[in-house]
Design a protein around this motif. Structure first.
Motif, PDB file in Angstrom:
ATOM      1  N   GLU A  54       0.846  -1.186   0.000  1.00 36.88           N
ATOM      2  CA  GLU A  54       0.000   0.000   0.000  1.00 36.88           C
ATOM      3  C   GLU A  54       0.883   1.237   0.000  1.00 36.88           C
ATOM      4  O   GLU A  54       1.928   1.273   0.663  1.00 36.88           O
ATOM      5  CB  GLU A  54      -0.905   0.004   1.232  1.00 36.88           C
ATOM      6  CG  GLU A  54      -1.994  -1.053   1.220  1.00 36.88           C
ATOM      7  CD  GLU A  54      -2.980  -0.832   0.096  1.00 36.88           C
ATOM      8  OE1 GLU A  54      -3.333   0.344  -0.160  1.00 36.88           O
ATOM      9  OE2 GLU A  54      -3.372  -1.826  -0.551  1.00 36.88           O
ATOM     10  N   PRO A  55       0.500   2.287  -0.735  1.00 40.42           N
ATOM     11  CA  PRO A  55       1.286   3.516  -0.697  1.00 40.42           C
ATOM     12  C   PRO A  55       1.451   4.015   0.735  1.00 40.42           C
ATOM     13  O   PRO A  55       0.505   4.012   1.519  1.00 40.42           O
ATOM     14  CB  PRO A  55       0.452   4.486  -1.543  1.00 40.42           C
ATOM     15  CG  PRO A  55      -0.327   3.606  -2.467  1.00 40.42           C
ATOM     16  CD  PRO A  55      -0.636   2.367  -1.673  1.00 40.42           C
ATOM     17  N   LYS A  56       2.646   4.425   1.068  1.00 44.54           N
ATOM     18  CA  LYS A  56       2.942   4.855   2.436  1.00 44.54           C
ATOM     19  C   LYS A  56       2.323   6.198   2.769  1.00 44.54           C
ATOM     20  O   LYS A  56       1.840   6.426   3.884  1.00 44.54           O
ATOM     21  CB  LYS A  56       4.457   4.909   2.634  1.00 44.54           C
ATOM     22  CG  LYS A  56       4.904   5.372   4.016  1.00 44.54           C
ATOM     23  CD  LYS A  56       4.481   4.396   5.094  1.00 44.54           C
ATOM     24  CE  LYS A  56       4.993   4.853   6.464  1.00 44.54           C
ATOM     25  NZ  LYS A  56       4.554   3.940   7.545  1.00 44.54           N
ATOM     26  N   PHE A  57       2.334   7.120   1.806  1.00 43.88           N
ATOM     27  CA  PHE A  57       1.902   8.484   2.084  1.00 43.88           C
ATOM     28  C   PHE A  57       0.423   8.670   1.748  1.00 43.88           C
ATOM     29  O   PHE A  57       0.010   8.435   0.611  1.00 43.88           O
ATOM     30  CB  PHE A  57       2.733   9.481   1.274  1.00 43.88           C
ATOM     31  CG  PHE A  57       4.185   9.494   1.663  1.00 43.88           C
ATOM     32  CD1 PHE A  57       4.640  10.341   2.669  1.00 43.88           C
ATOM     33  CD2 PHE A  57       5.095   8.648   1.042  1.00 43.88           C
ATOM     34  CE1 PHE A  57       5.978  10.356   3.037  1.00 43.88           C
ATOM     35  CE2 PHE A  57       6.432   8.660   1.406  1.00 43.88           C
ATOM     36  CZ  PHE A  57       6.879   9.513   2.406  1.00 43.88           C
ATOM     37  N   PRO A  58      -0.396   9.098   2.720  1.00 41.26           N
ATOM     38  CA  PRO A  58      -1.813   9.353   2.447  1.00 41.26           C
ATOM     39  C   PRO A  58      -1.968  10.474   1.423  1.00 41.26           C
ATOM     40  O   PRO A  58      -1.354  11.535   1.559  1.00 41.26           O
ATOM     41  CB  PRO A  58      -2.376   9.767   3.813  1.00 41.26           C
ATOM     42  CG  PRO A  58      -1.376   9.268   4.818  1.00 41.26           C
ATOM     43  CD  PRO A  58      -0.049   9.325   4.130  1.00 41.26           C
ATOM     44  N   VAL A 210       5.398   9.336  -5.050  1.00 42.45           N
ATOM     45  CA  VAL A 210       4.661   9.296  -3.783  1.00 42.45           C
ATOM     46  C   VAL A 210       3.357   8.529  -3.940  1.00 42.45           C
ATOM     47  O   VAL A 210       2.910   7.855  -3.004  1.00 42.45           O
ATOM     48  CB  VAL A 210       4.404  10.733  -3.275  1.00 42.45           C
ATOM     49  CG1 VAL A 210       3.378  10.733  -2.140  1.00 42.45           C
ATOM     50  CG2 VAL A 210       5.704  11.355  -2.785  1.00 42.45           C
ATOM     51  N   ALA A 211       2.750   8.586  -5.109  1.00 49.58           N
ATOM     52  CA  ALA A 211       1.491   7.874  -5.331  1.00 49.58           C
ATOM     53  C   ALA A 211       1.659   6.359  -5.282  1.00 49.58           C
ATOM     54  O   ALA A 211       0.680   5.630  -5.076  1.00 49.58           O
ATOM     55  CB  ALA A 211       0.897   8.282  -6.682  1.00 49.58           C
ATOM     56  N   GLU A 212       2.899   5.871  -5.455  1.00 52.53           N
ATOM     57  CA  GLU A 212       3.120   4.429  -5.521  1.00 52.53           C
ATOM     58  C   GLU A 212       3.948   3.862  -4.377  1.00 52.53           C
ATOM     59  O   GLU A 212       3.766   2.709  -3.992  1.00 52.53           O
ATOM     60  CB  GLU A 212       3.839   4.069  -6.835  1.00 52.53           C
ATOM     61  CG  GLU A 212       3.063   4.368  -8.093  1.00 52.53           C
ATOM     62  CD  GLU A 212       3.819   3.907  -9.333  1.00 52.53           C
ATOM     63  OE1 GLU A 212       4.905   3.282  -9.200  1.00 52.53           O
ATOM     64  OE2 GLU A 212       3.350   4.175 -10.445  1.00 52.53           O
ATOM     65  N   VAL A 213       4.867   4.624  -3.840  1.00 53.01           N
ATOM     66  CA  VAL A 213       5.907   4.055  -2.988  1.00 53.01           C
ATOM     67  C   VAL A 213       5.353   3.491  -1.685  1.00 53.01           C
ATOM     68  O   VAL A 213       4.495   4.083  -1.036  1.00 53.01           O
ATOM     69  CB  VAL A 213       7.008   5.103  -2.698  1.00 53.01           C
ATOM     70  CG1 VAL A 213       6.519   6.180  -1.722  1.00 53.01           C
ATOM     71  CG2 VAL A 213       8.272   4.432  -2.181  1.00 53.01           C
TER      72      VAL A 213
END
Length: 261
Positions: A54-58, A210-213
């Motif tokens: 799951e992406p880490k950043f909301p 950021v959308a993927e990491v």
């Protein structure tokens, strides 16, 4: 786990130093899962596989970091960091300003290949006199680090090598955690650029990664997981590192020079 053939494949000493009776007792004692780990060379799942990708950043918190303007920057009041992505073969340089109480990051360069980066760093150091230049010393950047330091040493005049700081694994873990906290607690700001027809947009290189990491667990901390992205992770790594190089408290700001990286 009950297969005698599996026992032979996983235990080269079976029939000599290890007996079938011993393994039978171990299977009954440990159960199939632990027996497989202890005697059949079956590894536990990697921690990041257990956590998922799951992406880490909301997304909503990341969107909130977007400014409606570019901040002015002052030579001598910035830090620089660089990162590479050995999957996409791209490198990036990121500038940071402010402090750990309120940071600003901007991607200066995001280009294909690695060869351009050392000379460009020297140019930026000359123009902007950063208090620190850094990278993730335990990542893919290690392969380029000797070239960067050699370029510093060969510059005219030479750039002191102690200007550069390569983050240790523990420092990089702390940098990832600090960057994440600043995002979700709204202490991080990032650059915007005007677009045709009015309005502004963020820097796509950062937005895309950021959308993927996702996160990869390491001991009591975590780091950015490059295996979870299809785009270059270099801009985000640079942003994470440069934020960690900022001073704890804001420095006195002299007369601002309009940003012109």
């Amino acid at each position: 786990p009950e297969s005698r053939r599996s026992w032979a494949m996983g235990n080269a000493a079976l029939g000599r130093r290890i007996s079938h009776e011993f393994l039978e007792n171990q299977l009954g004692l440990l159960g199939p899962e632990k027996f497989s780990r202890e005697h059949l060379t079956v590894w536990d799942p990697e921690p990041d596989e257990e956590l998922g990708h799951e992406p880490k950043f909301p997304a909503e918190h990341w969107s909130a970091t977007l400014l409606n303007k570019r901040l002015p920057t002052v030579p001598g009041q910035v830090a620089l960091a660089w990162g590479v992505c050995d999957v996409t073969r791209r490198a990036a340089i990121v500038a940071g300003a402010g402090s750990l109480q309120g940071s600003y990051v901007e991607v200066i360069e995001d280009r294909e290949g690695f060869g351009w980066l050392p000379a460009r760093l020297v140019e930026l150091v000359r123009d902007w006199r950063p208090w620190k230049v850094g990278c993730d010393g335990g990542g893919a950047e290690r392969s380029l680090l000797p070239t960067v330091l050699a370029e510093f040493a060969q510059a005219d005049p030479p750039i002191k090598l102690d200007l550069h700081h390569s983050l240790t694994t523990e420092e990089y873990k702390a940098a990832c955690g600090g960057f994440y906290t600043d995002v979700v607690e709204h202490r991080l700001a990032r650059a915007t650029f005007p677009v045709a027809g009015g309005g502004v947009i963020g820097q796509h290189a950062l937005d895309d990664v950021v959308a993927e990491v996702g996160a990869r667990q390491m001991g009591q901390g975590w780091i950015l997981d490059p295996r979870t992205v299809t785009v270059s992770i270099a801009p985000l790594k640079g942003a994470v590192v440069v934020r960690s190089l900022l001073p704890e408290k804001p420095k006195p700001v002299r007369k601002a020079r309009v940003h012109s990286f």
